[in-house]
Scaffold this motif. Structure first.
Motif, PDB file in Angstrom:
ATOM      1  N   PHE A 274      30.375  17.124  14.217  1.00  0.00           N
ATOM      2  CA  PHE A 274      29.353  16.437  15.003  1.00  0.00           C
ATOM      3  C   PHE A 274      28.571  17.442  15.841  1.00  0.00           C
ATOM      4  O   PHE A 274      27.333  17.443  15.853  1.00  0.00           O
ATOM      5  CB  PHE A 274      30.003  15.383  15.896  1.00  0.00           C
ATOM      6  N   PHE A 275      29.284  18.332  16.552  1.00  0.00           N
ATOM      7  CA  PHE A 275      28.611  19.312  17.401  1.00  0.00           C
ATOM      8  C   PHE A 275      27.771  20.289  16.581  1.00  0.00           C
ATOM      9  O   PHE A 275      26.785  20.843  17.073  1.00  0.00           O
ATOM     10  CB  PHE A 275      29.635  20.076  18.237  1.00  0.00           C
ATOM     11  N   ALA A 276      28.161  20.492  15.321  1.00  0.00           N
ATOM     12  CA  ALA A 276      27.430  21.421  14.466  1.00  0.00           C
ATOM     13  C   ALA A 276      26.010  20.957  14.184  1.00  0.00           C
ATOM     14  O   ALA A 276      25.156  21.752  13.750  1.00  0.00           O
ATOM     15  CB  ALA A 276      28.184  21.617  13.148  1.00  0.00           C
ATOM     16  N   SER A 277      25.728  19.690  14.453  1.00  0.00           N
ATOM     17  CA  SER A 277      24.383  19.158  14.230  1.00  0.00           C
ATOM     18  C   SER A 277      23.413  19.543  15.347  1.00  0.00           C
ATOM     19  O   SER A 277      22.215  19.237  15.254  1.00  0.00           O
ATOM     20  CB  SER A 277      24.444  17.624  14.121  1.00  0.00           C
ATOM     21  N   TYR A 278      23.922  20.200  16.390  1.00  0.00           N
ATOM     22  CA  TYR A 278      23.080  20.544  17.542  1.00  0.00           C
ATOM     23  C   TYR A 278      23.155  22.054  17.803  1.00  0.00           C
ATOM     24  O   TYR A 278      24.105  22.733  17.403  1.00  0.00           O
ATOM     25  CB  TYR A 278      23.531  19.776  18.777  1.00  0.00           C
TER      26      TYR A 278
ATOM     27  N   CYS B   5      23.350  18.964  22.674  1.00  0.00           N
ATOM     28  CA  CYS B   5      23.958  17.729  22.173  1.00  0.00           C
ATOM     29  C   CYS B   5      23.962  16.654  23.254  1.00  0.00           C
ATOM     30  O   CYS B   5      23.461  15.543  23.042  1.00  0.00           O
ATOM     31  CB  CYS B   5      25.383  18.023  21.702  1.00  0.00           C
ATOM     32  N   TYR B   6      24.499  17.001  24.418  1.00  0.00           N
ATOM     33  CA  TYR B   6      24.579  16.019  25.500  1.00  0.00           C
ATOM     34  C   TYR B   6      23.190  15.591  25.972  1.00  0.00           C
ATOM     35  O   TYR B   6      22.953  14.397  26.233  1.00  0.00           O
ATOM     36  CB  TYR B   6      25.357  16.600  26.682  1.00  0.00           C
TER      37      TYR B   6
ATOM     38  N   PRO C 137      23.340  11.836  14.038  1.00  0.00           N
ATOM     39  CA  PRO C 137      23.216  12.699  12.851  1.00  0.00           C
ATOM     40  C   PRO C 137      24.440  12.631  11.936  1.00  0.00           C
ATOM     41  O   PRO C 137      24.343  12.946  10.755  1.00  0.00           O
ATOM     42  CB  PRO C 137      23.062  14.102  13.459  1.00  0.00           C
ATOM     43  N   VAL C 138      25.576  12.241  12.502  1.00  0.00           N
ATOM     44  CA  VAL C 138      26.822  12.140  11.746  1.00  0.00           C
ATOM     45  C   VAL C 138      27.455  10.788  12.052  1.00  0.00           C
ATOM     46  O   VAL C 138      27.488  10.356  13.213  1.00  0.00           O
ATOM     47  CB  VAL C 138      27.803  13.272  12.134  1.00  0.00           C
ATOM     48  N   ALA C 139      27.954  10.116  11.030  1.00  0.00           N
ATOM     49  CA  ALA C 139      28.609   8.826  11.238  1.00  0.00           C
ATOM     50  C   ALA C 139      29.939   9.022  11.971  1.00  0.00           C
ATOM     51  O   ALA C 139      30.781   9.820  11.549  1.00  0.00           O
ATOM     52  CB  ALA C 139      28.852   8.136   9.896  1.00  0.00           C
ATOM     53  N   VAL C 140      30.101   8.337  13.090  1.00  0.00           N
ATOM     54  CA  VAL C 140      31.341   8.434  13.862  1.00  0.00           C
ATOM     55  C   VAL C 140      31.784   7.022  14.264  1.00  0.00           C
ATOM     56  O   VAL C 140      30.960   6.126  14.419  1.00  0.00           O
ATOM     57  CB  VAL C 140      31.157   9.290  15.135  1.00  0.00           C
ATOM     58  N   PRO C 141      33.090   6.813  14.442  1.00  0.00           N
ATOM     59  CA  PRO C 141      33.566   5.509  14.906  1.00  0.00           C
ATOM     60  C   PRO C 141      33.060   5.231  16.313  1.00  0.00           C
ATOM     61  O   PRO C 141      32.956   6.147  17.145  1.00  0.00           O
ATOM     62  CB  PRO C 141      35.096   5.661  14.885  1.00  0.00           C
ATOM     63  N   LEU C 142      32.750   3.978  16.596  1.00  0.00           N
ATOM     64  CA  LEU C 142      32.303   3.577  17.929  1.00  0.00           C
ATOM     65  C   LEU C 142      33.048   2.300  18.322  1.00  0.00           C
ATOM     66  O   LEU C 142      32.988   1.302  17.611  1.00  0.00           O
ATOM     67  CB  LEU C 142      30.790   3.352  17.950  1.00  0.00           C
ATOM     68  N   LYS C 143      33.745   2.386  19.433  1.00  0.00           N
ATOM     69  CA  LYS C 143      34.522   1.240  19.916  1.00  0.00           C
ATOM     70  C   LYS C 143      33.883   0.651  21.152  1.00  0.00           C
ATOM     71  O   LYS C 143      33.514   1.378  22.081  1.00  0.00           O
ATOM     72  CB  LYS C 143      35.962   1.656  20.223  1.00  0.00           C
ATOM     73  N   ILE C 144      33.744  -0.676  21.175  1.00  0.00           N
ATOM     74  CA  ILE C 144      33.182  -1.396  22.316  1.00  0.00           C
ATOM     75  C   ILE C 144      34.311  -2.033  23.121  1.00  0.00           C
ATOM     76  O   ILE C 144      35.201  -2.681  22.553  1.00  0.00           O
ATOM     77  CB  ILE C 144      32.210  -2.493  21.848  1.00  0.00           C
ATOM     78  N   ARG C 145      34.256  -1.865  24.433  1.00  0.00           N
ATOM     79  CA  ARG C 145      35.210  -2.508  25.341  1.00  0.00           C
ATOM     80  C   ARG C 145      34.415  -3.290  26.385  1.00  0.00           C
ATOM     81  O   ARG C 145      33.647  -2.702  27.141  1.00  0.00           O
ATOM     82  CB  ARG C 145      36.103  -1.482  26.035  1.00  0.00           C
ATOM     83  N   ASP C 146      34.598  -4.588  26.413  1.00  0.00           N
ATOM     84  CA  ASP C 146      33.911  -5.466  27.363  1.00  0.00           C
ATOM     85  C   ASP C 146      34.916  -5.883  28.435  1.00  0.00           C
ATOM     86  O   ASP C 146      35.905  -6.564  28.140  1.00  0.00           O
ATOM     87  CB  ASP C 146      33.358  -6.690  26.622  1.00  0.00           C
ATOM     88  N   HIS C 147      34.662  -5.464  29.675  1.00  0.00           N
ATOM     89  CA  HIS C 147      35.559  -5.762  30.793  1.00  0.00           C
ATOM     90  C   HIS C 147      34.870  -6.727  31.763  1.00  0.00           C
ATOM     91  O   HIS C 147      33.707  -6.521  32.126  1.00  0.00           O
ATOM     92  CB  HIS C 147      35.907  -4.492  31.566  1.00  0.00           C
ATOM     93  N   GLN C 148      35.598  -7.742  32.211  1.00  0.00           N
ATOM     94  CA  GLN C 148      35.059  -8.693  33.181  1.00  0.00           C
ATOM     95  C   GLN C 148      36.100  -8.979  34.257  1.00  0.00           C
ATOM     96  O   GLN C 148      37.282  -9.163  33.949  1.00  0.00           O
ATOM     97  CB  GLN C 148      34.634  -9.984  32.480  1.00  0.00           C
ATOM     98  N   HIS C 149      35.640  -8.992  35.514  1.00  0.00           N
ATOM     99  CA  HIS C 149      36.532  -9.221  36.653  1.00  0.00           C
ATOM    100  C   HIS C 149      35.999 -10.339  37.548  1.00  0.00           C
ATOM    101  O   HIS C 149      34.794 -10.490  37.702  1.00  0.00           O
ATOM    102  CB  HIS C 149      36.623  -7.981  37.556  1.00  0.00           C
ATOM    103  N   LEU C 150      36.908 -11.080  38.136  1.00  0.00           N
ATOM    104  CA  LEU C 150      36.626 -11.960  39.272  1.00  0.00           C
ATOM    105  C   LEU C 150      37.573 -11.533  40.383  1.00  0.00           C
ATOM    106  O   LEU C 150      38.799 -11.581  40.211  1.00  0.00           O
ATOM    107  CB  LEU C 150      36.887 -13.423  38.914  1.00  0.00           C
ATOM    108  N   SER C 151      37.035 -11.081  41.513  1.00  0.00           N
ATOM    109  CA  SER C 151      37.864 -10.584  42.608  1.00  0.00           C
ATOM    110  C   SER C 151      37.666 -11.445  43.847  1.00  0.00           C
ATOM    111  O   SER C 151      36.533 -11.791  44.197  1.00  0.00           O
ATOM    112  CB  SER C 151      37.495  -9.130  42.940  1.00  0.00           C
ATOM    113  N   TYR C 152      38.768 -11.767  44.506  1.00  0.00           N
ATOM    114  CA  TYR C 152      38.671 -12.592  45.716  1.00  0.00           C
ATOM    115  C   TYR C 152      39.921 -12.451  46.566  1.00  0.00           C
ATOM    116  O   TYR C 152      40.979 -12.028  46.095  1.00  0.00           O
ATOM    117  CB  TYR C 152      38.459 -14.066  45.352  1.00  0.00           C
ATOM    118  N   ASP C 153      39.774 -12.811  47.843  1.00  0.00           N
ATOM    119  CA  ASP C 153      40.889 -12.816  48.778  1.00  0.00           C
ATOM    120  C   ASP C 153      41.621 -14.156  48.635  1.00  0.00           C
ATOM    121  O   ASP C 153      41.016 -15.216  48.785  1.00  0.00           O
ATOM    122  CB  ASP C 153      40.367 -12.634  50.209  1.00  0.00           C
TER     123      ASP C 153
END
Length: 354
Positions: free
Chosen positions: A31-35, A41-42, A146-162
């Protein structure tokens, strides 16, 4: 047909909402070789990501390439800082916007994290729409790599209260069914892949005040052993009395993370403590981690929902059990609802490969 009150939990109107979606791309030498170099890259990837976010109307986004875990919490002021293992972001969804890159051009990361924070005033109601928008951005971003790489999605949700909000003058509340993320999204025509992982749990923070130490610690020969043992016993007793059997007490200075044992194994770094629970088993799972010679500022109590805790209505019954258990514990600890805080955070998390 009216929903039984046992399937609704009444959360104070002063509760705070958070949602953030984290996408992770595993990197390789190819992947880095593409830049031209690591900085290029970043820089190119972050600019591409920010442009897609702007076009989609996403107002609080971060590009992270330092292999640190992003942790997001509500706060009235917006700020972020790094530790050895974490990137911590504090913000108020109603007001704060940001677009920042976090990387060292001389450090070649193992992964890139793309963090999108929900903004606005109706976070939970707009969660499905936010997920749809972010997913579209990530799909376009992935297609341009430029290169196919795995991509993982993480959806986080919170409800915070006293938990003691009513004792402090908050007389209004709202009844939540606390449906699973997948069911809520399905109702809004947002598709979640059949193969996905979901996690639901409650976390409570108990201040280890001088008053509490004096109440629970009587044996001076072992500095704080009795304190933690007493707290552990009372927590487990209160939880099991309300049919909660997936539990953890963490008071060793680390930040606890909850994962499914079918996906990830327990592990610990200096700052992070990953706890793995089997959500399919009905056997009791209790973990306790504390340091006998150190008094921490807080103890983290975790109560994890299993598959049997999700009813046709949602997790309302589970959270009612959690609240009852925590109120019973607070009474045993002689906490004063008018003065003390017992912050509860309801977590929902879903992840899948894009």
């Amino acid at each position: 047909m009216a929903i039984s009150t046992q399937h609704k939990v009444y959360i104070p109107d002063t509760a705070k909402d958070n949602q953030y979606i984290l996408a992770e791309l595993q990197l390789s030498e190819g992947f880095f070789a593409s830049y031209a170099d690591t900085y290029s890259c970043y820089q190119q990837l972050s600019q591409q990501f920010f442009l897609l976010c702007e076009l989609a109307g996403l107002k609080n986004v971060h590009f992270i390439a330092n292999d640190k875990l992003p942790v997001v919490r509500f706060h009235t002021e917006a700020f972020s800082f790094q530790t050895a293992d974490q990137m911590l972001f504090f913000y108020n969804p109603a007001y704060h916007e940001a677009q920042h890159s976090h990387f060292d051009p001389n450090y070649r990361a193992r992964k890139i994290s793309l963090l999108c924070l929900a903004t606005g005033s109706e976070i939970r109601n707009q969660a499905a729409a936010f997920h749809r928008t972010v997913k579209a951005v990530l799909q376009e971003f992935k297609a341009r790599l430029p290169v196919a790489v795995p991509l993982k999605i993480r959806d986080h949700q919170h409800l915070s209260y006293d938990l003691f909000a009513r004792a402090k003058g908050c007389d209004s509340s709202f009844g939540y069914k606390l449906r699973s993320i997948s069911n809520r999204y399905m109702a809004r025509d947002v598709e979640i892949p059949a193969i996905h992982q979901a996690m639901t749990y409650a976390a409570a923070t108990v201040p280890l005040s001088r008053k509490l130490v004096q109440q629970l610690q009587h044996n001076s020969s072992a500095p704080f052993t009795e304190l933690y043992q007493q707290l552990e016993q009372r927590f487990i007793s209160a939880a099991t009395a309300h049919h909660l059997t997936r539990l953890a007490l963490v008071a060793d200075g680390s930040t606890p993370l909850v994962r499914s044992s079918q996906i990830e194994k327990p592990k610990r770094s200096q700052e992070l403590h990953m706890l793995s629970f089997d959500l399919t088993s009905d056997k009791a799972q209790v973990f306790s981690h504390w340091l006998p010679d150190q008094r921490m500022e807080t103890a983290h109590l975790l109560l994890v929902a299993g598959q049997d805790d999700q009813t046709e209505f949602g997790y309302g019954r589970f959270m009612n059990q959690v609240e009852q258990a925590l109120k019973a514990l607070a009474q045993q600890l002689e906490m004063d609802p008018a003065k003390d805080d017992l912050i509860v955070r309801f977590h929902q998390h879903i992840s899948y490969q894009l």
